[in-house]
Write an enzyme that holds these catalytic residues in place. Structure first.
Site, mmCIF file in Angstrom:
data_model
loop_
_atom_site.group_PDB
_atom_site.id
_atom_site.type_symbol
_atom_site.label_atom_id
_atom_site.label_comp_id
_atom_site.label_asym_id
_atom_site.label_seq_id
_atom_site.Cartn_x
_atom_site.Cartn_y
_atom_site.Cartn_z
ATOM 1 N N LYS A 23 0.875 -1.174 0.000
ATOM 2 C CA LYS A 23 0.000 0.000 0.000
ATOM 3 C C LYS A 23 0.909 1.219 0.000
ATOM 4 C CE LYS A 23 -3.504 2.102 3.067
ATOM 5 N NZ LYS A 23 -3.826 2.184 4.525
ATOM 6 N N HIS A 41 -2.170 1.162 16.194
ATOM 7 C CA HIS A 41 -1.365 2.285 15.691
ATOM 8 C C HIS A 41 -2.226 3.228 14.868
ATOM 9 C CE1 HIS A 41 -1.234 -0.933 12.675
ATOM 10 N NE2 HIS A 41 -1.027 0.001 11.760
ATOM 11 N N HIS A 90 -5.985 1.537 14.539
ATOM 12 C CA HIS A 90 -6.375 0.204 14.058
ATOM 13 C C HIS A 90 -5.239 -0.774 14.322
ATOM 14 C CE1 HIS A 90 -3.801 1.724 10.883
ATOM 15 N NE2 HIS A 90 -3.606 0.469 10.508
ATOM 16 N N ASP A 113 -3.403 -4.090 12.188
ATOM 17 C CA ASP A 113 -3.387 -4.627 10.827
ATOM 18 C C ASP A 113 -3.891 -6.069 10.837
ATOM 19 O OD1 ASP A 113 -2.315 -2.202 10.049
ATOM 20 O OD2 ASP A 113 -0.289 -2.976 9.684
HETATM 21 C C1 OGA Z 1 -1.649 1.449 7.449
HETATM 22 C C2 OGA Z 1 -0.887 2.223 8.456
HETATM 23 C C3 OGA Z 1 0.743 3.901 9.008
HETATM 24 C C4 OGA Z 1 1.664 4.870 8.375
HETATM 25 O O1 OGA Z 1 -1.697 1.888 6.285
HETATM 26 O O2 OGA Z 1 -2.176 0.367 7.834
HETATM 27 O O3 OGA Z 1 -0.979 1.900 9.599
HETATM 28 O O4 OGA Z 1 2.676 5.205 9.003
HETATM 29 N N1 OGA Z 1 -0.095 3.244 8.054
HETATM 30 O O5 OGA Z 1 1.395 5.324 7.268
HETATM 31 NI NI NI Z 2 -1.704 -0.134 9.792
#
Ligand code: OGA
Ligand code: NI
Length: 333
Positions: free
Chosen positions: A200, A275, A219, A221
Site C-alpha cells: 500500500k 497504531h 487500528h 493490521d
Molecule cells: C496502514 C498504516 C501507518 C503509516 O496503512 O495500515 O498503519 O505510518 N499506516 O502510514
Molecule cells: Ni496499519
C-alpha cells in the site's frame, strides 16, 4: 467519478479543513499524544550474529509493543530509495493519470488507487489517498494496478519484493523460535511460500490542522506482519498501555508491525499493535507498508503446539478471507 481525493482537497484547504476531517476530541492527536517521554519502540540489529539475542529482542518487542524497527536488515538502501522515488512520482502525476488506476466503485478487490478505505467511524474521514497492489507471489499479481508511469515503477517494485524475502524469513524464524517452535513453523502456519505481499502507498498531503485530523485512525493490521518504510516525515504513532507514542523516524530502518494473524497463531503471546498516523502542516508524508498475509483460503488459528488444557485457544480458527470480511464489516468474531 464523484470521489474527492484528499490531495485535491488539500490544494484549496490553506487554513482550515472541511468539518468531516475533524476528529472527535478523544481521537485528536494534539490532545492524546504523550509528550516528552523517552519510551520508544525497540530498534533491533538484524545482522547481529548472536541469534539468541535477536530472538529475545524480537520476542520482547512483539509481546510488549507489537512493533519494532529493524536496522541492518539486508535490503539495499538503494532498493528502498528507488521504491520511494517511483511511488512519490506516481502521486505527483496529474489527477487523470492516477484515476486510470482507480478502484471501480463496486469492486470486491482492495487493489487500485483510492481514498476511502474503512467504514468511516462517526462519519469522519481520514486525510489520505492510497494505492494498493500485490507484489508477491508472481501468480497473484495484477499488473493493471501497477502504474506504467514512471516507467521504472515496475522494475523498482519487483526489486523491493525480491529483497523482502530475506527479512520476512528471518522475522518469522525468530518469532517461531521465540515461541519454542521449530524455526519454520510460524511461517508454515501462515502459508509458507504462498504468503501474499500486499503493498500500500499512503499519501498524506500537507494539512493546515494536523492537531485536529488523522491520516489513519487507530487500528491493528489484519496481516501476519506488516513491514513499513516511510519518507522522512514523522507521523506514525503506536499505542502502548493506553498511551500514544510517536515512532521515531530512523533513516534506512524498516518498521515491523505484528498483525492480527501472528497474535492469533501465537495464541496471544505476541500483540497486534494498535497504531495510527498523524499528518503534517508543512510536508507531505508518504509511507509504504507491505502487508504480509496468509493466502485467502488458509485457515489460521492458535498453533496446536501452543494450546493445551492450561492454555486453551483464545480464538477460533478462521479462513483469512473470512477473518478480513468479519473485521471490515464489524460482524462478531
Ligand atoms: C496502514 C498504516 C501507518 C503509516 O496503512 O495500515 O498503519 O505510518 N499506516 O502510514
Ligand atoms: Ni496499519
Amino acid at each position: 467519478m464523484g470521489v474527492e481525493r484528499v490531495q485535491e482537497i488539500a490544494n484549496f484547504s490553506k487554513e482550515t479543513i472541511p468539518e468531516e476531517f475533524i476528529r472527535t476530541t478523544y481521537e485528536q492527536p494534539a490532545l492524546t499524544t504523550v509528550q516528552g517521554t523517552v519510551l520508544e519502540v525497540p530498534v533491533i540489529d538484524l545482522s547481529d550474529p548472536d541469534e539468541e539475542k535477536v530472538v529475545r529482542a524480537i520476542v520482547d518487542a512483539s509481546s510488549n509493543w507489537g512493533m519494532f524497527q529493524v536496522v541492518n536488515h539486508g535490503i539495499p538502501h538503494e532498493t528502498v530509495r528507488k521504491l520511494k522515488e517511483v511511488g512519490k512520482a506516481f502521486f505527483e502525476l496529474p489527477p487523470h493519470e492516477k484515476e486510470a488506476y482507480a478502484k471501480s466503485p463496486g469492486s470486491q478487490s482492495i487493489e487500485g488507487y483510492g481514498t476511502k478505505l474503512q467504514r468511516e467511524v462517526e462519519g469522519k474521514k481520514a486525510w489520505v489517498d492510497h494505492l494498493f497492489h500485490k507484489i508477491w507471489p508472481p501468480s497473484e499479481i495484477n499488473y493493471q494496478f501497477w502504474p506504467k508511469n514512471p516507467p521504472s515503477y515496475r522494475k523498482n517494485n519487483e526489486e523491493y519484493a525480491k529483497h523482502m524475502h530475506g527479512v520476512v524469513d528471518k522475522l518469522f524464524r525468530c518469532l517461531s523460535l521465540g515461541l519454542g517452535l521449530e524455526g519454520n513453523e510460524m511461517k508454515e502456519a501462515m502459508g509458507g511460500d504462498n504468503m501474499v505481499y500486499l503493498l500500500k502507498i499512503n499519501y498524506y498531503p500537507q494539512c493546515p490542522r494536523p492537531d485536529l485530523a488523522l491520516g489513519v485512525p487507530a487500528h491493528t493490521d489484519m496481516s501476519a506482519i506488516t513491514i513499513l518504510v516511510p519518507n522522512d516525515v514523522q507521523g506514525l504513532q503506536a499505542c502502548k498501555d493506553d498511551h500514544w507514542y510517536d515512532v521515531e523516524y530512523i533513516p534506512n530502518a524498516l518498521i515491523v508491525h505484528i498483525g492480527d494473524q501472528v497474535e492469533i497463531v501465537s495464541n496471544g503471546k505476541y500483540k497486534s499493535v494498535l497504531h495510527r498516523a498523524k499528518v503534517n502542516k508543512e510536508k507531505t508524508r508518504i509511507s509504504w507498508p507491505v502487508f504480509v498475509e496468509p493466502p485467502a483460503d488458509l485457515e489460521v488459528g492458535p498453533h496446536p503446539k501452543l494450546v493445551n488444557e492450561a492454555n486453551p485457544p483464545k480464538v477460533e480458527s478462521k479462513k483469512y478471507s473470512q477473518y478480513c470480511f468479519c473485521k471490515l464489516n464489524k460482524t462478531p468474531k
